[in-house]
Design a protein around this motif. Structure first.
Motif, PDB file in Angstrom:
ATOM      1  N   ALA A 128       0.928  -0.982   0.074  1.00 15.18           N
ATOM      2  CA  ALA A 128      -0.143   0.020   0.081  1.00 15.18           C
ATOM      3  C   ALA A 128       0.991   1.299   0.037  1.00 15.18           C
ATOM      4  O   ALA A 128       1.771   1.396   0.989  1.00 15.18           O
ATOM      5  CB  ALA A 128      -0.846  -0.063   1.275  1.00 15.18           C
ATOM      6  N   HIS A 129       0.836   2.267  -1.032  1.00  7.86           N
ATOM      7  CA  HIS A 129       1.487   3.208  -1.114  1.00  7.86           C
ATOM      8  C   HIS A 129       0.936   4.607  -1.197  1.00  7.86           C
ATOM      9  O   HIS A 129      -0.288   4.521  -1.793  1.00  7.86           O
ATOM     10  CB  HIS A 129       2.531   3.135  -2.281  1.00  7.86           C
ATOM     11  CG  HIS A 129       1.819   3.045  -3.614  1.00  7.86           C
ATOM     12  ND1 HIS A 129       1.622   2.048  -4.061  1.00  7.86           N
ATOM     13  CD2 HIS A 129       1.403   3.834  -4.338  1.00  7.86           C
ATOM     14  CE1 HIS A 129       1.020   1.939  -5.182  1.00  7.86           C
ATOM     15  NE2 HIS A 129       0.836   3.252  -5.564  1.00  7.86           N
ATOM     16  N   ARG A 152      -9.216  18.205  -7.170  1.00  5.25           N
ATOM     17  CA  ARG A 152      -8.977  16.995  -6.431  1.00  5.25           C
ATOM     18  C   ARG A 152      -7.260  16.763  -6.536  1.00  5.25           C
ATOM     19  O   ARG A 152      -6.889  15.905  -6.023  1.00  5.25           O
ATOM     20  CB  ARG A 152      -9.414  15.971  -7.100  1.00  5.25           C
ATOM     21  CG  ARG A 152     -10.969  15.523  -7.034  1.00  5.25           C
ATOM     22  CD  ARG A 152     -11.367  14.368  -7.463  1.00  5.25           C
ATOM     23  NE  ARG A 152     -10.722  13.138  -6.777  1.00  5.25           N
ATOM     24  CZ  ARG A 152     -11.340  12.524  -5.899  1.00  5.25           C
ATOM     25  NH1 ARG A 152     -12.547  13.033  -5.273  1.00  5.25           N
ATOM     26  NH2 ARG A 152     -10.526  11.517  -5.382  1.00  5.25           N
ATOM     27  N   ALA A 153      -6.612  17.649  -7.411  1.00  2.27           N
ATOM     28  CA  ALA A 153      -5.364  17.569  -7.612  1.00  2.27           C
ATOM     29  C   ALA A 153      -4.746  17.664  -6.117  1.00  2.27           C
ATOM     30  O   ALA A 153      -4.600  18.515  -5.494  1.00  2.27           O
ATOM     31  CB  ALA A 153      -4.733  18.575  -8.486  1.00  2.27           C
ATOM     32  N   GLY A 154      -3.706  16.504  -5.766  1.00  3.01           N
ATOM     33  CA  GLY A 154      -3.177  16.728  -4.603  1.00  3.01           C
ATOM     34  C   GLY A 154      -3.635  15.995  -3.451  1.00  3.01           C
ATOM     35  O   GLY A 154      -3.195  15.942  -2.247  1.00  3.01           O
ATOM     36  N   THR A 155      -4.774  15.618  -3.601  1.00  6.28           N
ATOM     37  CA  THR A 155      -5.806  14.904  -2.742  1.00  6.28           C
ATOM     38  C   THR A 155      -4.922  13.456  -2.232  1.00  6.28           C
ATOM     39  O   THR A 155      -4.583  12.740  -3.018  1.00  6.28           O
ATOM     40  CB  THR A 155      -6.994  14.470  -3.131  1.00  6.28           C
ATOM     41  OG1 THR A 155      -7.715  15.847  -3.412  1.00  6.28           O
ATOM     42  CG2 THR A 155      -7.865  13.924  -2.224  1.00  6.28           C
ATOM     43  N   PRO A 156      -4.914  13.441  -0.954  1.00  8.60           N
ATOM     44  CA  PRO A 156      -4.140  12.175  -0.701  1.00  8.60           C
ATOM     45  C   PRO A 156      -4.653  10.758  -0.777  1.00  8.60           C
ATOM     46  O   PRO A 156      -5.900  10.610  -0.615  1.00  8.60           O
ATOM     47  CB  PRO A 156      -4.042  12.244   0.899  1.00  8.60           C
ATOM     48  CG  PRO A 156      -4.997  13.208   1.339  1.00  8.60           C
ATOM     49  CD  PRO A 156      -5.381  14.008   0.196  1.00  8.60           C
ATOM     50  N   LEU A 157      -3.988   9.858  -1.460  1.00  5.82           N
ATOM     51  CA  LEU A 157      -4.385   8.549  -1.683  1.00  5.82           C
ATOM     52  C   LEU A 157      -3.648   7.425  -1.238  1.00  5.82           C
ATOM     53  O   LEU A 157      -2.496   7.790  -0.929  1.00  5.82           O
ATOM     54  CB  LEU A 157      -4.740   8.309  -3.317  1.00  5.82           C
ATOM     55  CG  LEU A 157      -5.409   9.275  -3.935  1.00  5.82           C
ATOM     56  CD1 LEU A 157      -5.484   8.984  -5.574  1.00  5.82           C
ATOM     57  CD2 LEU A 157      -7.007   9.251  -3.573  1.00  5.82           C
ATOM     58  N   LEU A 158      -4.289   6.421  -0.635  1.00  8.28           N
ATOM     59  CA  LEU A 158      -3.578   4.933  -0.472  1.00  8.28           C
ATOM     60  C   LEU A 158      -3.858   4.165  -1.235  1.00  8.28           C
ATOM     61  O   LEU A 158      -5.129   3.741  -1.237  1.00  8.28           O
ATOM     62  CB  LEU A 158      -3.802   4.652   0.990  1.00  8.28           C
ATOM     63  CG  LEU A 158      -2.863   3.620   1.649  1.00  8.28           C
ATOM     64  CD1 LEU A 158      -1.468   4.268   1.767  1.00  8.28           C
ATOM     65  CD2 LEU A 158      -3.484   3.131   2.952  1.00  8.28           C
ATOM     66  N   GLU A 159      -3.059   3.780  -2.217  1.00  8.05           N
ATOM     67  CA  GLU A 159      -3.181   2.825  -3.019  1.00  8.05           C
ATOM     68  C   GLU A 159      -2.825   1.262  -2.617  1.00  8.05           C
ATOM     69  O   GLU A 159      -1.943   1.101  -2.182  1.00  8.05           O
ATOM     70  CB  GLU A 159      -2.403   2.972  -4.620  1.00  8.05           C
ATOM     71  CG  GLU A 159      -2.969   2.011  -5.637  1.00  8.05           C
ATOM     72  CD  GLU A 159      -2.212   2.266  -6.950  1.00  8.05           C
ATOM     73  OE1 GLU A 159      -2.232   1.344  -7.826  1.00  8.05           O
ATOM     74  OE2 GLU A 159      -1.739   3.336  -7.047  1.00  8.05           O
ATOM     75  N   ILE A 160      -3.776   0.352  -2.465  1.00  7.70           N
ATOM     76  CA  ILE A 160      -3.867  -0.833  -1.945  1.00  7.70           C
ATOM     77  C   ILE A 160      -3.826  -1.879  -3.057  1.00  7.70           C
ATOM     78  O   ILE A 160      -4.851  -2.156  -3.757  1.00  7.70           O
ATOM     79  CB  ILE A 160      -4.678  -1.158  -0.854  1.00  7.70           C
ATOM     80  CG1 ILE A 160      -4.874   0.157   0.181  1.00  7.70           C
ATOM     81  CG2 ILE A 160      -4.656  -2.424  -0.103  1.00  7.70           C
ATOM     82  CD1 ILE A 160      -6.133   0.514   0.779  1.00  7.70           C
ATOM     83  N   VAL A 161      -2.587  -2.702  -3.272  1.00  7.57           N
ATOM     84  CA  VAL A 161      -2.517  -3.590  -4.319  1.00  7.57           C
ATOM     85  C   VAL A 161      -2.400  -5.081  -3.720  1.00  7.57           C
ATOM     86  O   VAL A 161      -1.826  -5.201  -3.041  1.00  7.57           O
ATOM     87  CB  VAL A 161      -1.359  -3.384  -4.775  1.00  7.57           C
ATOM     88  CG1 VAL A 161      -1.100  -4.255  -6.332  1.00  7.57           C
ATOM     89  CG2 VAL A 161      -1.094  -1.608  -5.522  1.00  7.57           C
TER      90      VAL A 161
END
Length: 492
Positions: A128-129, A152-161
């Motif tokens: 998860a990054h 939305r530009a710069g909104t924090p995401l956590l990408e879970i793979v």
């Protein structure tokens, strides 16, 4: 690794990438607001717009939330991770690159388990990054042109793979539901799929059993569990049809059209080298000390699996019932409040019986009403204490289950907030007077000699018919348990 039935002789292989928008008040590298619904381009500051001379600054709250997920899924939280620039051109990407994590992500490994029917499934997580979101292209009401909204530009995401561990659309959906419930439970994401806070990309391929992995196609931006099921099912059959026609599957990014129920190719699928990743020179390595992890761990709520285990052990619930009670933190808290209120009452049922009775009401009448009106349990018009008062009246023999449903209807509609007042006003109190009930039982037995004879000959249906006659004679107010006991005694 999960296993599932074959589809037309082929094994389905699915991996999911989920973007969870983190519940911070400001963006991942700037102080601009993340609030949803603002007018276009009113929440994009100089850093988000990539104006010359601006520098990103890491949002500590976003890192806290990444650590929380890592701890919850049993992953390694990297003591040091690196931010990279993912280079590609798109109109809504103001910098010409996206800040993400590539070689060294903040969360590494872990797994998520869930029930598929009665079978426990476990899906391994790769990573998860942390990364920033892009803006949004708007194509409506622009007279044939497109507009760009950079809120939305710069909104924090956590990408879970995940690893490619899922073997059916149903499995993928249940994994996604479990992950959705977990991030909401942890308070790291609001889970609002309509607003784009939780969206999934599904990598789908098919192969003959035992063969190497097939060529995958990635279905982008699935923001509904129903659409995920439909999209994967269509894609699987499309790939099988193509293979059986002797055609090759080409790696691609595809979109799902919910109106037609079909997927269609958007572009050829890029590989990592196409993005020319390199470490972002404006951001130092993210260093997470053990003390930071300890602080986050100390503030975490009890996790769903641990709570479900406690409900099984302490309350005697089945695994399925315990899983239902922990489907969300709000649901679990409601159950505990209602259970505790019931168990603190004197009289009525044995204390061990209350948890199951409460769980049945939550999974039955309450869930039915919540689903029908698309409400979360936090918005239930019947508070936990009021439902507990109603359940206690059932346990104490004051009202029957059927009468309780009438009382619940009145409470839900706002007719009253007082259980006893509704029971009194509607005349729903059960007849518990043994003398009066014995008289009705004697009259029914005398008036139905044929049923009595059939019951004594071993026909159980005849007994039910006699119970029905007693309930009818008492206008539904007789206590069914007492009626059964008195009839059996009377019939010998």
């Amino acid at each position: 690794m999960s296993t599932s039935a074959l589809v037309r002789g082929y094994e389905v292989v699915i991996g999911l990438e989920t973007h969870a928008q983190l519940s911070t008040q400001s963006k991942i590298f700037s102080g601009a607001s993340t609030a949803f619904g603002a007018a276009p381009n009113t929440q994009a500051c100089a850093v988000d717009l990539a104006l010359p001379g601006t520098l990103p600054v890491m949002n500590r709250a976003a890192v806290d939330r990444a650590i929380r997920l890592g701890l919850a899924v049993g992953a390694k939280v990297a003591p040091q991770s690196i931010f990279a620039r993912k280079n590609y051109f798109y109109p809504d990407l103001p910098k010409g690159y996206q800040i993400s994590q590539y070689e060294i992500p903040v969360v590494q490994g872990g797994s998520i388990s869930f029930l598929l029917g009665e079978q426990k499934k476990t899906v391994r997580l790769t990573r998860a990054h942390l990364e920033e979101d892009a803006g949004k292209s708007l194509h409506e009401d622009y007279h044939g042109q497109s507009g760009i909204d950079l809120n939305r530009a710069g909104t924090p995401l956590l990408e879970i793979v995940t690893e490619p561990d899922m073997r059916s659309a149903a499995e993928a959906v249940e994994y996604a539901r479990a992950l959705h419930a977990l991030v909401v439970w942890l308070g790291i994401c609001d889970g609002n799929m309509q607003e784009g806070s939780f969206r999934c990309d599904a990598n789908v391929s098919v192969r003959k059993p035992g063969a190497d992995f097939g060529t995958r196609r990635e279905i982008k931006n699935l923001n509904s569990f129903r659409f995920m099921q439909q999209a994967i099912d269509f894609e699987v059959h499309w790939q099988i049809d193509r293979i059986e026609d002797g055609l090759a599957i080409e790696q691609a990014t595809v979109l799902f059209n919910p109106d037609t129920g079909e997927t269609r190719a958007m572009r050829s699928k890029e590989d990592a080298h196409d993005y020319r990743y390199f470490p972002d020179p404006d951001l130092p390595p993210l260093v997470i000390a053990p003390e930071w992890i300890a602080r986050v761990k100390a503030a975490m709520p009890e996790l769903p699996a641990a709570m479900a285990g406690r409900f099984q052990q302490a309350d005697g619930l089945s695994a399925e019932d315990a899983a239902m009670m922990t489907q969300s933190l709000g649901f679990a808290r409601y159950y505990e409040a209602a259970r505790d209120a019931c168990m603190s009452s004197e009289g009525g049922r044995d204390a061990a019986a209350w948890p199951k009775l409460v769980a049945n009401w939550l999974m039955g009448e309450l869930a039915r009403r919540l689903n029908a009106e698309d409400r979360e349990i936090d918005a239930s018009p019947v508070p936990a204490a009021t439902l507990a008062a109603l359940i206690r009246r059932i346990g104490e023999g004051v009202i029957s289950n059927n009468a309780a449903k009438q009382v619940f209807d009145a409470l839900w509609s706002g007719e009253s907030t007082d259980v006893d007042a509704v029971i009194e006003a509607k005349g729903l109190k059960q007849m518990n007077d043994s003398g009066a009930l014995e008289k009705i039982v004697d009259e029914v037995v005398a008036a139905n000699p044929k049923s009595v004879e059939e019951y004594r000959a071993g026909k159980d249906k005849a007994f039910n018919a006699l119970v029905g006659q007693v309930m009818k004679a008492s206008r539904g107010k007789a206590n069914p348990a007492q009626v059964n006991e008195l009839l059996k005694r009377r019939l010998g």
